[in-house]
Design a protein around this motif. Structure first.
Motif, PDB file in Angstrom:
ATOM      1  N   GLU A 435      -2.798  72.797  87.716  1.00  0.00           N
ATOM      2  CA  GLU A 435      -2.897  71.513  87.044  1.00  0.00           C
ATOM      3  C   GLU A 435      -1.813  71.378  85.985  1.00  0.00           C
ATOM      4  O   GLU A 435      -1.541  72.313  85.225  1.00  0.00           O
ATOM      5  N   ASN A 436      -1.177  70.209  85.954  1.00  0.00           N
ATOM      6  CA  ASN A 436      -0.173  69.913  84.939  1.00  0.00           C
ATOM      7  C   ASN A 436      -0.332  68.459  84.519  1.00  0.00           C
ATOM      8  O   ASN A 436       0.414  67.575  84.938  1.00  0.00           O
ATOM      9  N   ILE A 437      -1.342  68.211  83.698  1.00  0.00           N
ATOM     10  CA  ILE A 437      -1.633  66.862  83.210  1.00  0.00           C
ATOM     11  C   ILE A 437      -1.628  66.905  81.691  1.00  0.00           C
ATOM     12  O   ILE A 437      -2.460  67.606  81.086  1.00  0.00           O
ATOM     13  N   PRO A 438      -0.709  66.213  81.033  1.00  0.00           N
ATOM     14  CA  PRO A 438      -0.701  66.194  79.567  1.00  0.00           C
ATOM     15  C   PRO A 438      -2.013  65.669  79.016  1.00  0.00           C
ATOM     16  O   PRO A 438      -2.632  64.758  79.585  1.00  0.00           O
ATOM     17  N   ALA A 439      -2.450  66.240  77.887  1.00  0.00           N
ATOM     18  CA  ALA A 439      -3.748  65.884  77.305  1.00  0.00           C
ATOM     19  C   ALA A 439      -3.759  64.491  76.697  1.00  0.00           C
ATOM     20  O   ALA A 439      -4.837  63.934  76.456  1.00  0.00           O
TER      21      ALA A 439
END
Length: 559
Positions: A435-439
């Motif tokens: 997963e690579n989703i900015p917070a």
């Protein structure tokens, strides 16, 4: 036909009948005019043409005399008057001069003066002094138009003069013919005028358009009579002849043809009206059929739309049904563990109380009891929190899928909750999530549609992408497009892939294909999330789904 003009059918029929009637009347009128024109040509024009021929023959006589005399003088310029008389009579005696007698005079110009050479008939009057001014006028006119005929009218004496100036070598001769116009008019009236035609003759000179005389035979003033106008010229003499019928009308031979044509036009008009009525009836039936088909099509479209809504609702309920056992599987053990911890704490507390009453409580016993109590409370609290979180998530998903409200969503948290649900659902497969989703990425969109779309994509990866495989990798990443400010969500798996020729088909067709859920996902993205979806795949390698989402749906709706 009536619908093209937005008119009732009876109006179209009335217009067609009116046009046909008008055409019939107009056709009959035109045919009558044509019959009159034919009559004018065959009778009036022919009869008047005969009169014109006789009149021109009468006017041609003095011109012929002048030309012959000019030839005589050019051959024998020194003859005596008696010799000229004999020569003229011998030459012209066989000529038809039934309208006026021979009248001719010849003069030679010497130093701008006229010298009488010879005269015959009433032209002898030109040698008189009282006609010297007339002779001088003729000479001046003829000098302007050498070798051409000139004319002069003496209306007070009903005389018409014709002159011609001829130049031969060094000599110049003037030839003059004198006509009695009243005598000529009487001769034409008696011998050439057709009694069924009124005729008016106007003569003028061609050179200077000088009016010479007017003759009238009969009453030409009746403007209602059929008329013909004839125009022409004869050696610088212009004539205009108006002719009109004076009440004598031969019966047209084609009257029957006129009535027959009138009847034919009426007949074909009725046939045309019948054809128009049939066309209108056919168009009416076609319109009714088209209207019925449109109503059925609209009804079918409504049923299809309702079926699509039912499919979406059923799919959302299926997701809730799939999540409910997972949540129950988490909640039940958590509550069970909490109950066990509380029961153990209760039992130990009862034992501690009994020992306290018996005076057997020691410091170490109390300390151990407190440690155990704290540990049991923490276990119970953790399990209850887990159960509460599962319950909240299930309730939130159920509300989102049922009502599909527009609300602010943190994409990272939302994806993690759905991801964890699928991890627990497919425990039999070793699926690794990257997963690579900015917070800080947030969306203001339909939460239920977003959840539904993500569930379809995850399910497609695990259920179909890893079909026949026990492990796999799913990569999830998201980023903000700086140009459009849209949020791009990319989900990729290393599963079996989709054939290239089937990608477009699965996006537009809700078939029974293994990837049929992608069509529903595409529909959700376009209709609810105001975005676009793209799929790239290679069989046996990967499938990559890229979804471009509007970050704030409420702003787009306002625009």
């Amino acid at each position: 036909m009536a619908k093209y003009f937005n008119l009732p059918a009876w109006v179209v029929l009335l217009v067609a009948i009116s046009i046909g009637t008008f055409a019939a009347i107009s056709g009959k009128s035109l045919l009558a005019d044509k019959e009159t024109e034919i009559w004018l040509h065959q009778y009036l024009k022919n009869d008047s043409g005969k009169f014109v021929d006789v009149m021109l023959k009468a006017f041609r006589q003095p011109l012929t005399q002048i030309n012959l005399m000019a030839k005589f003088i050019s051959v024998q310029p020194t003859l005596t008057p008696e010799e000229y008389n004999a020569l003229v009579l011998a030459t012209m005696k066989d000529t038809d001069y039934q309208y006026h007698p021979i009248s001719l005079a010849a003069f030679q110009t010497t130093e701008q003066r006229l010298q009488h050479l010879w005269s015959y008939g009433i032209a002898k009057d030109l040698t008189q002094d009282q006609l010297q001014s007339t002779l001088n006028s003729l000479h001046r006119a003829a000098t302007k138009y050498v070798n051409q005929f000139v004319y002069l009218s003496d209306k007070s004496h009903d005389l018409l003069y014709v002159a011609k100036l001829v130049q031969q070598q060094n000599n110049e001769f003037l030839f003059v013919s004198q006509l009695d116009s009243a005598l000529l008019e009487t001769a034409l009236h008696l011998q050439a005028w057709p009694k069924n035609i009124d005729i008016e003759v106007r003569l003028s000179t061609s050179q200077e358009n000088i009016h010479l005389l007017s003759w009238q035979f009969g009453e030409i003033a009746n403007a209602l009579s059929p008329s013909v106008q004839l125009k022409g010229s004869l050696h610088q003499l212009d004539f205009v002849i108006d002719t009109a019928a004076n009440g004598f009308y031969p019966t047209p031979v084609s009257h029957h043809a006129s009535n027959k044509l009138f009847g034919q036009i009426i007949f074909f008009t009725l046939i045309l009206c019948l054809l128009i009525a049939l066309l209108i009836f056919k168009e009416y039936k076609t319109t009714q059929r088209d209207k019925t088909l449109v109503e059925k099509l609209e009804q079918t479209q409504d049923q299809l739309t309702q079926a699509q809504q039912n499919i979406k609702r059923t799919a959302r309920l299926a997701i809730i049904n799939d999540m409910a056992p997972i949540a129950a599987a988490e909640i039940t053990p958590a509550i069970t563990q909490s109950i066990k911890a509380i029961a153990s704490l209760e039992e130990r507390t009862v034992n501690l109380k009994a020992k306290l009453e018996g005076g057997k409580v020691t410091k170490s016993l109390v300390s151990n009891h407190l440690d155990n109590a704290l540990q049991l409370v923490r276990i119970s609290s953790s399990q209850l929190m887990s159960a509460a979180e599962s319950t909240y998530n299930l309730e939130q998903f159920a509300n989102d899928l049922a009502d599909d409200p527009v609300r602010k969503i943190n994409l990272q948290i939302h994806v993690n909750v759905i991801k964890s649900t699928f991890q627990k659902t497919f425990k039999h497969k070793k699926v690794k999530f990257i997963e690579n989703i900015p917070a800080d990425i947030e969306l203001n969109t339909h939460s239920g549609s977003l959840t539904h779309m993500l569930c379809i994509l995850f399910n497609n990866c695990i259920e179909h992408g890893f079909n026949g495989k026990t492990d796999g990798i799913i990569m999830i990443e998201a980023f903000v497009d700086r140009k459009t400010q849209n949020i791009n969500l990319r989900l990729e798996d290393n599963g079996v892939g989709i054939a290239e020729d089937k990608i477009e088909q699965v996006l537009i067709s809700e078939s029974n294909d293994a990837h049929s859920g992608l069509a529903l996902a595409s529909l959700l993205v376009q209709e609810k999330l105001a975005g676009q979806i793209q799929i790239k795949s290679k069989v046996g390698k990967f499938t990559r789904v890229t979804v471009s989402l509007t970050s704030d749906l409420s702003k787009q709706k306002r625009r």
